[in-house]
Motif scaffolding. Structure first.
Motif, PDB file in Angstrom:
ATOM      1  N   LEU A 263       0.825  -1.203   0.000  1.00 53.54           N
ATOM      2  CA  LEU A 263       0.000   0.000   0.000  1.00 53.54           C
ATOM      3  C   LEU A 263       0.860   1.254   0.000  1.00 53.54           C
ATOM      4  CD1 LEU A 263      -2.917   1.059   0.136  1.00 53.54           C
ATOM      5  CD2 LEU A 263      -2.711   1.032   2.632  1.00 53.54           C
ATOM      6  N   GLU A 264       1.902   1.280   0.796  1.00 56.06           N
ATOM      7  CA  GLU A 264       2.800   2.440   0.842  1.00 56.06           C
ATOM      8  C   GLU A 264       3.476   2.660  -0.504  1.00 56.06           C
ATOM      9  OE1 GLU A 264       5.408   1.327   3.936  1.00 56.06           O
ATOM     10  OE2 GLU A 264       4.070   1.896   5.568  1.00 56.06           O
ATOM     11  N   GLU A 265       3.932   1.584  -1.130  1.00 54.17           N
ATOM     12  CA  GLU A 265       4.635   1.701  -2.419  1.00 54.17           C
ATOM     13  C   GLU A 265       3.699   2.205  -3.511  1.00 54.17           C
ATOM     14  OE1 GLU A 265       6.152  -2.190  -3.045  1.00 54.17           O
ATOM     15  OE2 GLU A 265       7.873  -1.949  -1.679  1.00 54.17           O
ATOM     16  N   THR A 266       2.489   1.666  -3.560  1.00 51.95           N
ATOM     17  CA  THR A 266       1.551   2.102  -4.606  1.00 51.95           C
ATOM     18  C   THR A 266       1.074   3.528  -4.358  1.00 51.95           C
ATOM     19  OG1 THR A 266      -0.276   1.039  -3.393  1.00 51.95           O
ATOM     20  CG2 THR A 266       0.792  -0.247  -5.137  1.00 51.95           C
ATOM     21  N   ALA A 267       0.944   3.921  -3.080  1.00 53.40           N
ATOM     22  CA  ALA A 267       0.557   5.300  -2.769  1.00 53.40           C
ATOM     23  C   ALA A 267       1.638   6.275  -3.209  1.00 53.40           C
ATOM     24  CB  ALA A 267       0.285   5.441  -1.271  1.00 53.40           C
ATOM     25  N   ALA A 268       2.895   5.919  -2.948  1.00 50.70           N
ATOM     26  CA  ALA A 268       4.011   6.786  -3.352  1.00 50.70           C
ATOM     27  C   ALA A 268       4.051   6.943  -4.871  1.00 50.70           C
ATOM     28  CB  ALA A 268       5.321   6.201  -2.836  1.00 50.70           C
ATOM     29  N   ALA A 269       3.690   5.891  -5.604  1.00 55.36           N
ATOM     30  CA  ALA A 269       3.686   5.967  -7.067  1.00 55.36           C
ATOM     31  C   ALA A 269       2.487   6.745  -7.589  1.00 55.36           C
ATOM     32  CB  ALA A 269       3.691   4.552  -7.652  1.00 55.36           C
ATOM     33  N   LEU A 270       1.388   6.733  -6.840  1.00 54.09           N
ATOM     34  CA  LEU A 270       0.181   7.404  -7.312  1.00 54.09           C
ATOM     35  C   LEU A 270       0.246   8.912  -7.153  1.00 54.09           C
ATOM     36  CD1 LEU A 270      -2.708   7.527  -8.312  1.00 54.09           C
ATOM     37  CD2 LEU A 270      -3.483   6.882  -6.010  1.00 54.09           C
ATOM     38  N   VAL A 271       0.811   9.405  -6.063  1.00 52.39           N
ATOM     39  CA  VAL A 271       0.789  10.842  -5.784  1.00 52.39           C
ATOM     40  C   VAL A 271       1.297  11.678  -6.963  1.00 52.39           C
ATOM     41  CG1 VAL A 271       1.757  12.669  -4.349  1.00 52.39           C
ATOM     42  CG2 VAL A 271       0.837  10.608  -3.274  1.00 52.39           C
ATOM     43  N   PRO A 272       2.454  11.378  -7.556  1.00 52.91           N
ATOM     44  CA  PRO A 272       2.897  12.206  -8.693  1.00 52.91           C
ATOM     45  C   PRO A 272       2.059  12.004  -9.960  1.00 52.91           C
ATOM     46  CG  PRO A 272       4.405  10.371  -8.351  1.00 52.91           C
ATOM     47  CD  PRO A 272       3.474  10.381  -7.186  1.00 52.91           C
ATOM     48  N   ALA A 273       1.266  10.922 -10.001  1.00 54.63           N
ATOM     49  CA  ALA A 273       0.459  10.665 -11.190  1.00 54.63           C
ATOM     50  C   ALA A 273      -0.900  11.344 -11.125  1.00 54.63           C
ATOM     51  CB  ALA A 273       0.257   9.154 -11.366  1.00 54.63           C
TER      52      ALA A 273
END
Length: 263
Positions: free
Chosen positions: A177-187
């Motif tokens: 969840l942390e990894e996917t959240a970090a990838a989503l924010v800039p997108a």
């Protein structure tokens, strides 16, 4: 007989034309879901055929697209504010003693199934809270809700059924969840207002280091919105792992199946 069905029958009698009657109710801001259910009953159609009949009637009558922001209150499916307010009143929310360092949240608003709010708070004791309700269309400006307990007629001022669960998490469970959240924010960018008869509007937010990033999407496909799809899939998978049965599990399972279908 529900109120919408009665109005539809009266409109048919007055106009003598099914398409004109359907458009009369559509222009009166009757929710598309409730209107489709009424069309199915009045004209003895399946729900699939009824949804198509509504679309065809609006197209044939040359009615412009409905404005979603109306002063009289939210209509279906643009009912996010009312649903979020209702879900936020869940009895299990707001009880954490520790200040979370991160909060991951998504509210799933399916056209035909139970609204579901999932919140994961990362703190000294990470915690997941999920709230689901039966489908409803409001509330309207008077605070009343319309609950389409199909095939039971729609009732006003009815008590809305809802279900809440809370589960403590281990830190290791949050890795994906942390990894996917970090990838989503800039997108995340300024999304369009997404909605539809056969899909799910999703309102979400990612809060880290005191900075909140909200987003909105509609039935994201992995190919077109990979970051959204991955984050929401991780949130739903975590919920299914923490909630193995009953209503919240069923609501999460429905969202998981939709996300898988769009992989």
């Amino acid at each position: 007989m529900s109120e919408v069905e009665q109005r539809l029958r009266e409109a048919v009698q007055q106009s003598g034309c099914a398409d004109a009657a359907i458009c009369t109710l559509a222009q009166a801001q009757v929710g598309q879901v409730l209107l489709s259910r009424a069309v199915a009953t009045v004209f003895n159609l399946t729900l699939t055929d009824a949804r198509q009949a509504v679309r065809d009637a609006v197209k044939n009558q040359g009615v412009p697209p409905l404005e979603l922001d109306q002063a009289q209150g939210p209509s279906w499916p643009d009912r996010e504010a009312g649903v979020l307010a209702t879900l936020a009143q869940g009895p299990l929310l707001g009880r954490l003693q520790n200040q979370p360092s991160a909060v991951y949240q998504a509210c799933f608003l399916p056209s035909w199934d139970r609204p579901l709010l999932i919140t994961v708070e990362q703190s000294a004791t990470p915690c997941l809270t999920a709230v689901a309700t039966e489908p409803f269309s409001g509330p309207d400006p008077q605070g009343r809700v319309r609950v389409p307990r199909w095939p039971v007629p729609v009732r006003m001022d009815t008590e809305l059924m809802s279900w809440s669960v809370r589960a403590n998490l281990v830190e290791e469970a949050l890795t994906v969840l942390e990894e996917t959240a970090a990838a989503l924010v800039p997108a995340i960018r300024a999304e369009q207002r997404g909605h539809g008869l056969d899909g799910t509007t999703i309102l979400g937010s990612i809060t880290t280091a005191g900075q909140g990033t909200p987003f909105r999407t509609w039935s994201p496909q992995a190919e077109q919105e990979p970051a959204h799809h991955a984050f929401l899939s991780a949130l739903v998978d975590l919920t299914l792992a923490c909630v193995p049965q009953r209503h919240v599990h069923d609501a999460a399972q429905a969202m998981a199946q939709e996300l898988i279908a769009r992989s």
